[in-house]
Design a protein around this motif. Structure first.
Motif, PDB file in Angstrom:
ATOM      1  N   TRP A 121     -38.941 -14.720  38.874  1.00  0.00           N
ATOM      2  CA  TRP A 121     -39.424 -14.608  37.501  1.00  0.00           C
ATOM      3  C   TRP A 121     -39.522 -13.157  37.044  1.00  0.00           C
ATOM      4  N   ILE A 125     -40.415 -11.680  33.126  1.00  0.00           N
ATOM      5  CA  ILE A 125     -41.651 -10.941  32.856  1.00  0.00           C
ATOM      6  C   ILE A 125     -41.329  -9.540  32.359  1.00  0.00           C
ATOM      7  N   ALA A 156     -45.336 -15.820  31.199  1.00  0.00           N
ATOM      8  CA  ALA A 156     -44.944 -16.151  32.572  1.00  0.00           C
ATOM      9  C   ALA A 156     -45.291 -17.596  32.918  1.00  0.00           C
ATOM     10  N   GLU A 362     -46.937  -9.745  37.916  1.00  0.00           N
ATOM     11  CA  GLU A 362     -47.164  -9.521  36.486  1.00  0.00           C
ATOM     12  C   GLU A 362     -47.859  -8.195  36.244  1.00  0.00           C
TER      13      GLU A 362
END
Length: 403
Positions: A121, A125, A156, A362
Motif C-alpha cells: 500500500w 499512501i 489508506a 503511514e
C-alpha cells in the motif's frame, strides 16, 4: 472539517485527579503530562466515579504491562469507559475478545496486516501524502490536522477495505461521535455504531455479488472453525478496523507535526538528517502515544497494593506508561535520537495493535513527505491548537503557516 464536543465542555472541572480524574477536563486534554507526574508522586493508582461504576487508573509502566499480559484476570470483554454507568456498545473483536476466541479471530485478520501485504500500500499512501502536502505548501498555510493528518489513514483504510474514500467526512463524523462524544452520550454512541454497521453490511452484500482482493472480500469469503464468519461478527470487525485504524494513526501523525511546528531545532535536524526519521518516529509514538483502552476485572486481585474486585473497571493508559520516569530516562523530554525506546504506544500482551505495521508505514510516509514539501512552518499567529477528548488523544486542529 472540525467538530465540537458540547457534552464534554459542560462537565464539571476536576479538583483532584487522584480521586476524580476525567479525560474530558481541559487541563487533561491540553497538557496531561504534569497531571500524570503529580499523580505518580501521590498514589499507586488513580480512581474516578465519573465513569461506568468507577474506574481505576494505573500510573506506571510495569502495572500496565502486567495487566495487559493477564487477560484471565483483566478481561477485554468490555464496553469502554462511559459516563454515568456502563453503556452497552456491543462486541468488537479482536480487541473485545478473550482467549480462546481471541487467537482464532486474530488469525483471520493477520494475512491482511503482515509486513509484505502492508508494504503493497506504500505507493497509494505516498501519492495521497504528496498531493496534500504539495497543496498546503503552495497555499502557504493550512491545518496540519484537518487538511493533512486526518486524511492519510482515511485514504489508506478505505483502500484496504475497498470502500469509497470520498466518504471520508462521514467516517470522521462517526469516529468523532464514537470516541469523543460517545463516552459522555450513550445515545450518540449507539446511533453512530448502528450507522457504521449498516454501511458495512451494504459493502459486505456487494462483495458477495462481486468479490475483490480487499479486506471486506477476505472476511466474507473466509471461515473460522470450518464455518463461514457470521455477518454480525464481520460487521463488528469492520467497525473496529474503521474506527481504530483511522483515529489512532491520524492522532500520532498530527502530534508529530505539532511537535515539529513548535520545536524548530528538532524539525531542522530531521530535514538535515532524514535518515533519523525512523528513530524520531518511535520517539513521537512514545511521547505522544494516543491510545487508552479498557479492561474489566474478572476476579478479585491486587495491583501495587490496590485491591480490585471482580466487576471493577480499569483504564489502561498506554500514554502514561510511555512517560514513566522509572522506565524512560528524561521521560518527559522528546529526544528524537533516543537510542533505547521500548515504548508500548501500540499496547502490550496478546491484544497489541494488529495494525502497527500499517500505522508505522503511514506515519513514516506522512512525515517524510511533509518535511520535504514544508521544511519550515510554525503555528499560525493568533490561532489555537485543539486536542481531542475521550480515550484517544491527538490534535484536532493545528493551524500553520509555511515560513
Amino acid at each position: 472539517m472540525t467538530y465540537t464536543d458540547d457534552a464534554a465542555s459542560a462537565i464539571p472541572t476536576v479538583e483532584d485527579f487522584a480521586t476524580d480524574w476525567d479525560f474530558n477536563d481541559p487541563a487533561w486534554v491540553n497538557d496531561p503530562f504534569p497531571i500524570w507526574d503529580e499523580l505518580r508522586g501521590r498514589c499507586p493508582m488513580g480512581r474516578s466515579e465519573r465513569f461506568n461504576e468507577g474506574v481505576w487508573l494505573p500510573l506506571n509502566y510495569d502495572d500496565i504491562v502486567d495487566i495487559a499480559n493477564d487477560p484471565e484476570t483483566f478481561s477485554n470483554v468490555h464496553h469502554g469507559i462511559r459516563r454515568g454507568g456502563t453503556v452497552e456498545r456491543g462486541y468488537f473483536p479482536p480487541i473485545n475478545s478473550d482467549p480462546p476466541d481471541h487467537l482464532e479471530i486474530r488469525r483471520t485478520l493477520l494475512p491482511f496486516f503482515a509486513p509484505k501485504r502492508i508494504e503493497s500500500w506504500r505507493s497509494h499512501i505516498a501519492a495521497d501524502c504528496e498531493a496534500r502536502a504539495a497543496a498546503i505548501a503552495e497555499r502557504g498555510h493550512g491545518d496540519a490536522a484537518v487538511d493533512y493528518s486526518q486524511h492519510i489513514p482515511v485514504g489508506a483504510i478505505a483502500a484496504i477495505l475497498g470502500i469509497d474514500p470520498a466518504d471520508g467526512d462521514q467516517f470522521r463524523s462517526w469516529i468523532f461521535d464514537i470516541l469523543s462524544v460517545g463516552p459522555n452520550d450513550g445515545a450518540v454512541l449507539q446511533q453512530a455504531i448502528f450507522e457504521v454497521r449498516e454501511y458495512m453490511a451494504k459493502a459486505m452484500a456487494a462483495r458477495r455479488v462481486e468479490p475483490s482482493d480487499d479486506f471486506i472480500s477476505h472476511l466474507v469469503t473466509t471461515s473460522m472453525g470450518g464455518e463461514p464468519l457470521p455477518d454480525h461478527l464481520i460487521e463488528r470487525m469492520l467497525v473496529l478496523q474503521l474506527i481504530a485504524g483511522i483515529d489512532t494513526t491520524w492522532s500520532s501523525i498530527g502530534a508529530a507535526l505539532w511537535h515539529l511546528a513548535v520545536n524548530d531545532e528538532d524539525r531542522r535536524r530531521l530535514v538535515a538528517e532524514p535518515e533519523l526519521l525512523p528513530t524520531a518516529m518511535e520517539e513521537f509514538l512514545r511521547a505522544y502515544a494516543p491510545v487508552n483502552v479498557a479492561r474489566r476485572v474478572a476476579a478479585d486481585t491486587e495491583v501495587n497494593g490496590v485491591h480490585m474486585q471482580a466487576g471493577d473497571h480499569v483504564m489502561m493508559t498506554f500514554p502514561i506508561a510511555c512517560r514513566d520516569p522509572e522506565r524512560f530516562d528524561r521521560a518527559d523530554e522528546v529526544i528524537i535520537d533516543r537510542a533505547e525506546n521500548r515504548h508500548i504506544a501500540f499496547g502490550a500482551g496478546i491484544h497489541r495493535c494488529i495494525g502497527s505495521n500499517l500505522a508505522r508505514l503511514e506515519m513514516e510516509i506522512a512525515l517524510e513527505t511533509w518535511l520535504r514539501h514544508i521544511p519550515e512552518y510554525s503555528i499560525a499567529p493568533g490561532s489555537e491548537v485543539t486536542w481531542s477528548t475521550g480515550q484517544i488523544r491527538g490534535p484536532r486542529s493545528i493551524p500553520i503557516i509555511v515560513d
